[in-house]
Scaffold this active site. Sequence first.
Site, mmCIF file in Angstrom:
data_model
loop_
_atom_site.group_PDB
_atom_site.id
_atom_site.type_symbol
_atom_site.label_atom_id
_atom_site.label_comp_id
_atom_site.label_asym_id
_atom_site.label_seq_id
_atom_site.Cartn_x
_atom_site.Cartn_y
_atom_site.Cartn_z
ATOM 1 N N VAL A 19 0.842 -1.200 0.000
ATOM 2 C CA VAL A 19 0.000 0.000 0.000
ATOM 3 C C VAL A 19 0.881 1.256 0.000
ATOM 4 C CG1 VAL A 19 -1.758 1.324 1.254
ATOM 5 C CG2 VAL A 19 -1.909 -1.170 1.181
ATOM 6 N N GLY A 20 1.927 1.236 0.838
ATOM 7 C CA GLY A 20 2.785 2.413 0.960
ATOM 8 C C GLY A 20 3.479 2.749 -0.352
ATOM 9 N N ASP A 45 10.639 2.815 6.098
ATOM 10 C CA ASP A 45 10.283 1.470 6.559
ATOM 11 C C ASP A 45 11.301 1.049 7.603
ATOM 12 O OD1 ASP A 45 8.254 -0.783 5.185
ATOM 13 O OD2 ASP A 45 9.871 -1.662 6.390
ATOM 14 N N VAL A 83 -3.820 4.480 7.614
ATOM 15 C CA VAL A 83 -4.294 3.447 6.679
ATOM 16 C C VAL A 83 -4.260 2.056 7.329
ATOM 17 C CG1 VAL A 83 -3.955 2.457 4.364
ATOM 18 C CG2 VAL A 83 -3.356 4.847 4.781
ATOM 19 N N ASN A 119 -4.741 -1.222 9.366
ATOM 20 C CA ASN A 119 -5.955 -1.843 9.937
ATOM 21 C C ASN A 119 -5.680 -2.509 11.283
ATOM 22 O OD1 ASN A 119 -8.219 -1.433 8.218
ATOM 23 N ND2 ASN A 119 -7.146 -2.633 6.658
ATOM 24 N N HIS A 170 -14.918 0.888 9.086
ATOM 25 C CA HIS A 170 -14.328 0.181 7.943
ATOM 26 C C HIS A 170 -14.345 -1.298 8.284
ATOM 27 C CE1 HIS A 170 -11.966 -0.425 4.435
ATOM 28 N NE2 HIS A 170 -10.881 -0.803 5.069
HETATM 29 N N1 APR Z 1 8.142 0.825 11.228
HETATM 30 C C1 APR Z 1 8.133 1.030 9.901
HETATM 31 N N2 APR Z 1 7.653 0.131 9.020
HETATM 32 C C2 APR Z 1 7.139 -0.995 9.507
HETATM 33 C C3 APR Z 1 7.093 -1.279 10.889
HETATM 34 C C4 APR Z 1 7.624 -0.310 11.774
HETATM 35 N N3 APR Z 1 7.638 -0.476 13.097
HETATM 36 N N4 APR Z 1 6.519 -2.492 11.077
HETATM 37 C C5 APR Z 1 6.209 -2.954 9.851
HETATM 38 N N5 APR Z 1 6.582 -2.063 8.894
HETATM 39 C C6 APR Z 1 6.475 -2.166 7.443
HETATM 40 C C7 APR Z 1 6.847 -3.553 6.928
HETATM 41 O O1 APR Z 1 8.259 -3.724 6.905
HETATM 42 C C8 APR Z 1 6.204 -3.537 5.545
HETATM 43 O O2 APR Z 1 7.124 -3.111 4.541
HETATM 44 O O3 APR Z 1 5.139 -1.996 7.005
HETATM 45 C C9 APR Z 1 5.063 -2.532 5.676
HETATM 46 C C10 APR Z 1 3.679 -3.150 5.486
HETATM 47 O O4 APR Z 1 3.594 -3.552 4.169
HETATM 48 P P1 APR Z 1 2.791 -4.865 3.674
HETATM 49 O O5 APR Z 1 3.094 -5.990 4.567
HETATM 50 O O6 APR Z 1 3.044 -4.987 2.200
HETATM 51 O O7 APR Z 1 1.272 -4.467 3.939
HETATM 52 P P2 APR Z 1 0.296 -3.625 2.988
HETATM 53 O O8 APR Z 1 -0.409 -4.518 2.060
HETATM 54 O O9 APR Z 1 1.052 -2.448 2.446
HETATM 55 O O10 APR Z 1 -0.781 -3.107 4.060
HETATM 56 C C11 APR Z 1 -0.412 -2.171 5.049
HETATM 57 O O11 APR Z 1 -2.561 -1.133 5.156
HETATM 58 O O12 APR Z 1 -4.578 -1.599 4.142
HETATM 59 C C12 APR Z 1 -3.814 -1.741 5.303
HETATM 60 O O13 APR Z 1 -4.597 -3.839 6.247
HETATM 61 C C13 APR Z 1 -3.521 -3.202 5.621
HETATM 62 O O14 APR Z 1 -2.732 -2.760 7.836
HETATM 63 C C14 APR Z 1 -2.330 -3.060 6.515
HETATM 64 C C15 APR Z 1 -1.613 -1.837 5.918
#
Ligand code: APR
Length: 322
Positions: free
Chosen positions: A14-15, A33, A118, A120, A175
């Site tokens: 998402v990011g 990240d 964003v 959840n 949501h």
């Molecule tokens: N600090 C910074 N980044 C972090 C941390 C932290 N403490 N903990 C986790 N992350 C990063 C992970 O390394 C990962 O790259 O957050 C990112 C999450 O990315 P994905 O696992 O790909 O998840 P994504 O599909 O992007 O969803 C993110 O958005 O829609 C919501 O439910 C979804 O809660 C979820 C969020």
Amino acid sequence: MPRPRVTVIGAGNVGATAAQRIGELGAAVVLVDIVEGLPQGKALDLAQAAPVVGQDVQIIGTNDYADTAGSDVIVVTSGLARQPGMSRDDLMSKNAGIVRSVVQQSVAHSQDAILVIVTNPLDAMCHVAMEASGFPRERVIGMAGVLDSARFRTFIAQELGVSVASTSAFVLGGHGDTMVPLPRYSTVGGVPITELLSAGTIERIVDRTRNGGAEIVALLKTGSAYYAPGASVAQMVDAIVGNRQMILPCAAYLQGEYGVDGLFVGVPVRLGRRGMEEVIEIELTDDERAAFDRSAAAVRELVDRLAEMAAASSTAAAPAAG
Ligand code: APR
């Protein structure tokens, strides 16, 4: 004119998708990240897409919050996905810890920023972010309604064979599966869909909208939606940094509006440079009001559960008396 500065925390699906769109809107993006190399690699890749699309995109990746200083908007997407065997409570408390920590670290460098949450479970994470930042409600906004109404609009357009550009849709509430799509206020070319589709069809697409996220998870198997969430975040950021005064459904902290006090719930708001500039209140029928109240109660339950878990863990962490 200097570019607005937007930090996106979480360089996952998402990011990174949001970062791409926000960068192409012309903002300077800082992608953060916890994983070393991940935001740097994705930022480099995104920067290298810029010549192809003919835009001078400005984006950097970092693991250091000092690089985010002076951000106008901070988007929080960092979190864990639910793993097999992980309970909902477990996921909520882990993501609450992550959101608390990234909000504290980022706002320390950007005291005037607007937070767009964003991660959840969204409504509960908005509470965590508001508490962790100490920001007023105008500057803590959750992304949910734009995505939910985009899903609803997609299904309306498909059903009627019309351009999505001719559709508008209205979604209220939390949501999750208690969200409240409002067909009466959802239109095609200005005509309510209640005039255009049968009650049965509307019920079917309302249901599909409520389960929109789960339908995609079931298909992907290893992750959740990100293209539409990324686009939804970018629209909110655009409304804020462009001071557009757009009316968009967002999770906002209600203080008496819709009869709700002290809770983040999805409602239409006016978004501009100051963040959530106004909560728009609309009249609800008895049925709509009942569905809205049910949805708000579900959010309240989640937030109370989170507070209980926090209290239990602080008791457990406290040294034993005597
Ligand atoms: N600090 C910074 N980044 C972090 C941390 C932290 N403490 N903990 C986790 N992350 C990063 C992970 O390394 C990962 O790259 O957050 C990112 C999450 O990315 P994905 O696992 O790909 O998840 P994504 O599909 O992007 O969803 C993110 O958005 O829609 C919501 O439910 C979804 O809660 C979820 C969020």
